[in-house]
Design a protein around this motif. Structure first.
Motif, mmCIF file in Angstrom:
data_model
loop_
_atom_site.group_PDB
_atom_site.id
_atom_site.type_symbol
_atom_site.label_atom_id
_atom_site.label_comp_id
_atom_site.label_asym_id
_atom_site.label_seq_id
_atom_site.Cartn_x
_atom_site.Cartn_y
_atom_site.Cartn_z
ATOM 1 N N ILE A 82 73.286 18.389 29.391
ATOM 2 C CA ILE A 82 74.397 17.891 28.572
ATOM 3 C C ILE A 82 74.705 18.880 27.445
ATOM 4 O O ILE A 82 75.861 19.243 27.219
ATOM 5 C CB ILE A 82 74.083 16.494 27.995
ATOM 6 N N LEU A 83 73.681 19.332 26.755
ATOM 7 C CA LEU A 83 73.897 20.235 25.622
ATOM 8 C C LEU A 83 74.611 21.512 26.048
ATOM 9 O O LEU A 83 75.545 21.967 25.383
ATOM 10 C CB LEU A 83 72.566 20.580 24.951
ATOM 11 N N THR A 84 74.194 22.084 27.173
ATOM 12 C CA THR A 84 74.794 23.352 27.589
ATOM 13 C C THR A 84 76.157 23.165 28.238
ATOM 14 O O THR A 84 77.055 23.981 28.043
ATOM 15 C CB THR A 84 73.852 24.120 28.526
ATOM 16 N N SER A 85 76.334 22.092 28.991
ATOM 17 C CA SER A 85 77.643 21.908 29.637
ATOM 18 C C SER A 85 78.720 21.552 28.615
ATOM 19 O O SER A 85 79.841 22.078 28.669
ATOM 20 C CB SER A 85 77.581 20.838 30.734
ATOM 21 N N VAL A 86 78.411 20.675 27.687
ATOM 22 C CA VAL A 86 79.402 20.326 26.660
ATOM 23 C C VAL A 86 79.713 21.541 25.786
ATOM 24 O O VAL A 86 80.877 21.814 25.473
ATOM 25 C CB VAL A 86 78.932 19.122 25.816
ATOM 26 N N TYR A 92 80.157 23.527 20.846
ATOM 27 C CA TYR A 92 78.870 22.988 20.390
ATOM 28 C C TYR A 92 79.071 21.906 19.322
ATOM 29 O O TYR A 92 78.216 21.047 19.140
ATOM 30 C CB TYR A 92 77.983 24.112 19.851
ATOM 31 N N ASP A 93 80.197 21.923 18.657
ATOM 32 C CA ASP A 93 80.455 20.942 17.598
ATOM 33 C C ASP A 93 80.478 19.504 18.110
ATOM 34 O O ASP A 93 80.307 18.571 17.318
ATOM 35 C CB ASP A 93 81.783 21.235 16.897
ATOM 36 N N ALA A 120 77.825 20.654 11.519
ATOM 37 C CA ALA A 120 79.117 20.167 12.018
ATOM 38 C C ALA A 120 78.951 19.193 13.177
ATOM 39 O O ALA A 120 79.635 18.166 13.232
ATOM 40 C CB ALA A 120 79.992 21.346 12.436
ATOM 41 N N ASN A 121 78.036 19.483 14.096
ATOM 42 C CA ASN A 121 77.898 18.599 15.264
ATOM 43 C C ASN A 121 77.312 17.240 14.884
ATOM 44 O O ASN A 121 77.671 16.226 15.475
ATOM 45 C CB ASN A 121 77.107 19.270 16.390
#
Length: 194
Positions: A82-86, A92-93, A120-121
């Protein structure tokens, strides 16, 4: 070494003032109420705060002091796909807010961690959570930084020294885990009171 220890102890003593301890108790009450109502806890942060998010989720899902029913806590930092695909497909925000959008329900809790209060995220996740009707806990140094606007339950300290903030955060969430577990399952306190 003894001077370093003394400085750290002074930093902890400054952080755990009456106001901060009251804020901790409010968070304990909130988490107990929401778990009893069948809601879940979502947790996010970056770097050391990402590790803290996973540690915190593990304490609730696993155990803190004793064997008991698992509690529904999810670290939004743990799914690398999820972290890398989004991050790749969007930015990344929104890696955490996208997960809040997918998993968060009204009455749930989002706990955002940041030493600076400027991530920011995490800010996007807190805003998304508020928009969806989740309760928000903001845990940050720098007097909360930009988290002030989005944290229903602020756990803010004035310190700007990252290692000192992280030490306060660890002690804080350990105390919260201890108290939530004790109130929900044992009806008696164990460990050391803050």
């Amino acid at each position: 070494m003894s001077e370093w220890v003394e400085q750290r102890l002074q930093s902890l003593a400054r952080a755990f003032d009456q106001s901060y301890c009251g804020a901790i108790e409010a968070v304990v009450d909130l988490i107990c109420q929401r778990f009893q109502a069948g809601n879940k806890l979502l947790i996010c942060g970056n770097g050391g705060s990402a590790a803290d998010a996973q540690h915190l989720a593990a304490e609730f899902v696993g155990r803190f002091y004793f064997n008991r029913q698992a509690l529904p806590a999810i670290a939004l930092t743990a799914n690398s796909s999820i972290l890398t695909s989004v991050s790749n497909d969007y930015t990344y925000d929104i890696v955490f807010s996208r997960q809040v959008e997918a998993l968060g329900q009204p009455g749930d809790i989002l706990w955002g961690l940041s030493t600076s209060g400027k991530s920011a995220n995490v800010l996007h996740a807190l805003k998304c959570a508020k928009d969806k009707g989740l309760h928000t806990i903001g845990m940050a140094g720098n007097n909360g930084g930009l988290f002030q606007e989005f944290a229903d339950y602020p756990l803010f300290i004035a310190d700007k020294n990252t290692p000192c903030i992280q030490e306060v955060h660890l002690m804080t969430y350990h105390h919260i885990c201890e108290q939530v577990e004790s109130r929900l399952f044992a009806q008696k306190s164990v460990g050391i009171k803050v």
